[in-house]
Scaffold this active site. Structure first.
Site, PDB file in Angstrom:
ATOM      1  N   TYR A   1       0.973  -1.252  -0.380  1.00 55.78           N
ATOM      2  CA  TYR A   1       0.043   0.088  -0.150  1.00 55.78           C
ATOM      3  C   TYR A   1       1.063   0.447   0.092  1.00 55.78           C
ATOM      4  O   TYR A   1       1.899   1.235   0.819  1.00 55.78           O
ATOM      5  CB  TYR A   1      -0.843  -0.021   1.367  1.00 55.78           C
ATOM      6  CG  TYR A   1      -2.102   1.096   1.138  1.00 55.78           C
ATOM      7  CD1 TYR A   1      -2.917   0.407   0.373  1.00 55.78           C
ATOM      8  CD2 TYR A   1      -2.233   1.620   2.365  1.00 55.78           C
ATOM      9  CE1 TYR A   1      -4.511   1.101   0.097  1.00 55.78           C
ATOM     10  CE2 TYR A   1      -2.974   2.759   1.770  1.00 55.78           C
ATOM     11  CZ  TYR A   1      -4.751   2.372   0.881  1.00 55.78           C
ATOM     12  OH  TYR A   1      -5.396   2.934   0.961  1.00 55.78           O
TER      13      TYR A   1
ATOM     14  N   SER B   1     -20.510  -5.865  -2.561  1.00 58.52           N
ATOM     15  CA  SER B   1     -19.053  -4.928  -0.655  1.00 58.52           C
ATOM     16  C   SER B   1     -19.589  -4.190   0.109  1.00 58.52           C
ATOM     17  O   SER B   1     -20.735  -3.271  -0.414  1.00 58.52           O
ATOM     18  CB  SER B   1     -18.172  -4.725  -1.418  1.00 58.52           C
ATOM     19  OG  SER B   1     -18.633  -3.325  -2.281  1.00 58.52           O
ATOM     20  N   GLY B   2     -18.933  -3.912   0.734  1.00 60.57           N
ATOM     21  CA  GLY B   2     -19.277  -2.283   1.596  1.00 60.57           C
ATOM     22  C   GLY B   2     -18.999  -0.912   0.902  1.00 60.57           C
ATOM     23  O   GLY B   2     -20.653  -0.961   1.436  1.00 60.57           O
TER      24      GLY B   2
ATOM     25  N   ARG C   1     -22.984 -17.541  -6.587  1.00 60.81           N
ATOM     26  CA  ARG C   1     -22.269 -18.716  -5.726  1.00 60.81           C
ATOM     27  C   ARG C   1     -23.583 -18.987  -5.483  1.00 60.81           C
ATOM     28  O   ARG C   1     -24.471 -19.056  -5.963  1.00 60.81           O
ATOM     29  CB  ARG C   1     -21.960 -17.317  -4.606  1.00 60.81           C
ATOM     30  CG  ARG C   1     -23.919 -15.803  -3.781  1.00 60.81           C
ATOM     31  CD  ARG C   1     -23.583 -14.788  -3.598  1.00 60.81           C
ATOM     32  NE  ARG C   1     -22.317 -14.352  -3.936  1.00 60.81           N
ATOM     33  CZ  ARG C   1     -21.288 -13.285  -3.365  1.00 60.81           C
ATOM     34  NH1 ARG C   1     -21.311 -13.698  -2.245  1.00 60.81           N
ATOM     35  NH2 ARG C   1     -21.240 -12.295  -4.066  1.00 60.81           N
TER      36      ARG C   1
ATOM     37  N   TRP D   1      -9.394   6.911  -4.470  1.00 63.08           N
ATOM     38  CA  TRP D   1      -8.099   6.979  -2.749  1.00 63.08           C
ATOM     39  C   TRP D   1      -9.242   7.541  -2.176  1.00 63.08           C
ATOM     40  O   TRP D   1      -8.947   8.420  -1.916  1.00 63.08           O
ATOM     41  CB  TRP D   1      -6.854   6.767  -3.219  1.00 63.08           C
ATOM     42  CG  TRP D   1      -5.905   5.996  -2.238  1.00 63.08           C
ATOM     43  CD1 TRP D   1      -6.578   5.553  -1.863  1.00 63.08           C
ATOM     44  CD2 TRP D   1      -4.890   6.613  -2.385  1.00 63.08           C
ATOM     45  NE1 TRP D   1      -5.717   5.031  -0.847  1.00 63.08           N
ATOM     46  CE2 TRP D   1      -4.223   5.197  -1.153  1.00 63.08           C
ATOM     47  CE3 TRP D   1      -4.110   7.726  -2.682  1.00 63.08           C
ATOM     48  CZ2 TRP D   1      -3.030   6.026  -1.126  1.00 63.08           C
ATOM     49  CZ3 TRP D   1      -2.882   7.803  -1.720  1.00 63.08           C
ATOM     50  CH2 TRP D   1      -2.175   6.727  -1.540  1.00 63.08           C
TER      51      TRP D   1
END
Lengths: 386, 386
Positions: free
Chosen positions: A83, A193-194, A217, A313
């Site tokens: 990162y 996802s969150g 799934r 980001w």
């Protein structure tokens, strides 16, 4: 940031003459503990638990205790050393080798404030104002500039501790790239996802239509029902996304309206599929790369459809505009209070401050292991108790 | 556009009463010929030569003769049926099956103007105002709105006939995405292409630094010398672009200044390499895909370096702002006049209007074949003679 403050408090005698002049100061000393890492590598192998005494706050300081802190993918990437933004490494807690405290998101309660502190009081809640706070610790000595206060009314620990990364990312991506109007469409992969769940809900609140792509799934119908319950207009699989035969179905849904915005946290084929659904002039915003594949985009999309590809980001935005982030957090907490916004499914991991160092580390490592495996699709959250 | 005008002139009797009233009108009739295609596919198999009589201009019309017209990659893509913008297909020239005239760029000389035409006169030069003109023909009947006049002083046929596609693309890409200042850097692959050479020269004229990427070849040193002579700051190979060992050399050249803009006409690895050289917030602009590979971009460039990827399509810009294009053309013609801008290397193909249909088609097919093969890196240009 917090580390230099920690330095002050650790190296300053508890009862110095300068502090003695503040009559109301309680000379509190707490036993604190933190998850540190001195090297990067395999996450479970690099984390250590360190315990230390923390003095009460100096006149300009605030002592906080952590109520909850999640393990986010970016936190794990920091442990892995992949990162680009890292916390400061110092020898304050680990004299033998510089180390940093992990974790970027969390909820704190103010325990005690220094005599010069006016805008925080004991019992208030706050979240980190900036990235690289080091939230995986029981307590911290900070200054007001390290914290963003939040109104604790009607909010759970977990809700407050998980509001500032994923929901903020969704909030910003939906507002900063395209001026979406009611009825406009966006598409995203990682719908489960969150960030995906937050985008679905913000979309519903703002009157936007969404197509969320999820992996196939066993319990697919269940997941689709769950996401539709959150407000997803449509939910499709990766296979449908990349099937030409499915394109007319999407056209029918959108009634030919161009899809203006796409979010990508997967990369590879999935990113290509999302980009292909965009209308003329549409924007693809990449905020993750779960497949570890690059973003692959046909030349023709750029030239003939005027599609453009961008990145988002949160850390960069937070550093640039911490006040804007604070506002987004408050807005979303209000949506939670009014029952419009459900928090992400959470798997709690109880970190008892009273337990042994070994027990704490064990709890953390189990949570880390679950987070790394994406265990049951739930966010791993450390819940700190006295 | 030109086709509907062609329809008028072809179907109107040469000596109608309405036209007889214009005393000065010469009832000229020219033998015209054009390269048409009714189907798309393998370029050399779909092109046909059609000859026809063209009447003199009506009162609002202009008769032009073509002086020169290049074969550009986009023209070939239209023949192949892989281009999203196509000329109109009509039965005017080919009653048995609708067809279109190929070619998008060219230089015309005004032969005769209708009595209402004020802003053009015989002998003037002009280029198409919009794409899909159909420039591969000896003559055309048009209206003033179809033409952009150009000042013929000090300009060759070839220079004028090749100024509006490649150099305009370079001009726009250098000015429309990033506000480059003197001393700023840009990087491009396809450095030896028409656009690449134009970008190098405009960069030199505007005080910009450039890194041009070319493919390795036997006469590499010669090519590097040639491009540096045009004003390239640095010229590197695709291998150097994608070599980690070469990165420090580029850093040394730029002295750590961020490269703000990258042009990509190749795709695949080469596009990745160009994007990797961009500084924080840099923009990659794709205008071609010679490798037929998609644009492949690492997730981290989007998220952590805030790189964004865009496309540029001259046709779209021309349609949106034909006047802006006219200005860019005039600006670059001035650079040619002042000796600052060299035209692209050209391979001439003489199309004699007096020759047989078979001979014309043969000339065209040879030029097309050379253009398809990228023969000797020169642009194939049809030069029309009486």
């Amino acid at each position: 940031m917090s580390f230099s403050l920690l330095r002050q408090s650790l190296t300053r005698p508890i009862s110095s003459s300068s502090r003695g002049s503040f009559g109301l100061l309680r000379f509190l000393s707490v036993k604190a503990s933190a998850i540190t890492f001195a090297n990067t590598g395999i996450p479970k192998d690099v984390v250590k638990l360190v315990s230390y005494e923390l003095n009460g706050p100096g006149p300009d300081e605030i002592l906080v205790k952590t109520l909850a802190s999640p393990i986010n993918p970016a936190d794990i990437n920091q442990l892995e050393g992949v990162y680009p933004s890292m916390p400061a490494f110092t020898t304050e807690l680990t004299p033998e080798q510089p180390s940093a405290i992990g974790g970027n998101e969390g909820l704190f309660e103010i325990v005690e404030v220094g005599s010069n502190i006016k805008n925080f009081k004991a019992g208030d809640w706050a979240i980190p104002r900036l990235p690289n706070f080091g939230t995986w610790r029981s307590h911290a000595l900070v200054t007001p500039g390290d914290l963003t206060p939040i109104n604790r009314d009607g909010i759970t620990h977990t809700q407050a501790a998980t509001i500032s990364v994923n929901p903020c990312t969704a909030h910003q991506m939906l507002t900063q790239f395209v001026d979406l109007k009611k009825g406009d469409w966006f598409i995203q992969n990682g719908g489960n996802s969150g960030v995906g769940r937050a985008a679905i809900q913000l979309g519903r609140i703002w009157g936007l239509n969404s197509i969320s792509v999820v992996r196939s799934r066993d319990n697919l119908d269940e997941l689709i029902a769950e996401l539709k319950d959150l407000g997803a207009t449509q939910v499709i699989t990766e296979e449908q996304l990349n099937s030409k035969a499915f394109k007319p179905t999407i056209k029918e849904w959108t009634q030919g309206k161009p899809i203006k915005l796409g979010f990508n946290c997967v990369g590879g084929k999935s990113a290509t599929g999302v980009a292909r659904q965009l209308g003329h002039g549409g924007k693809l915003v990449t905020y993750g790369g779960m497949s570890k594949q690059p973003v692959i985009l046909p030349t023709s999309l750029f030239i003939f459809k005027d599609v453009s590809a961008h990145g988002y980001w949160l850390s960069a935005w937070t550093k640039k505009d911490p006040e804007g982030k604070g506002k987004a957090v408050e807005e979303m907490l209000n949506h939670i209070r009014s029952g419009q916004f459900k928090d992400v499914p959470v798997s709690p991991n109880v970190w008892s401050n009273a337990s042994s160092d070994e027990a704490k580390l064990e709890v953390f490592k189990q949570a880390l292991d679950n987070a790394t495996k994406g265990f049951a699709g739930k966010k791993q959250v450390l819940e700190f108790t006295d």
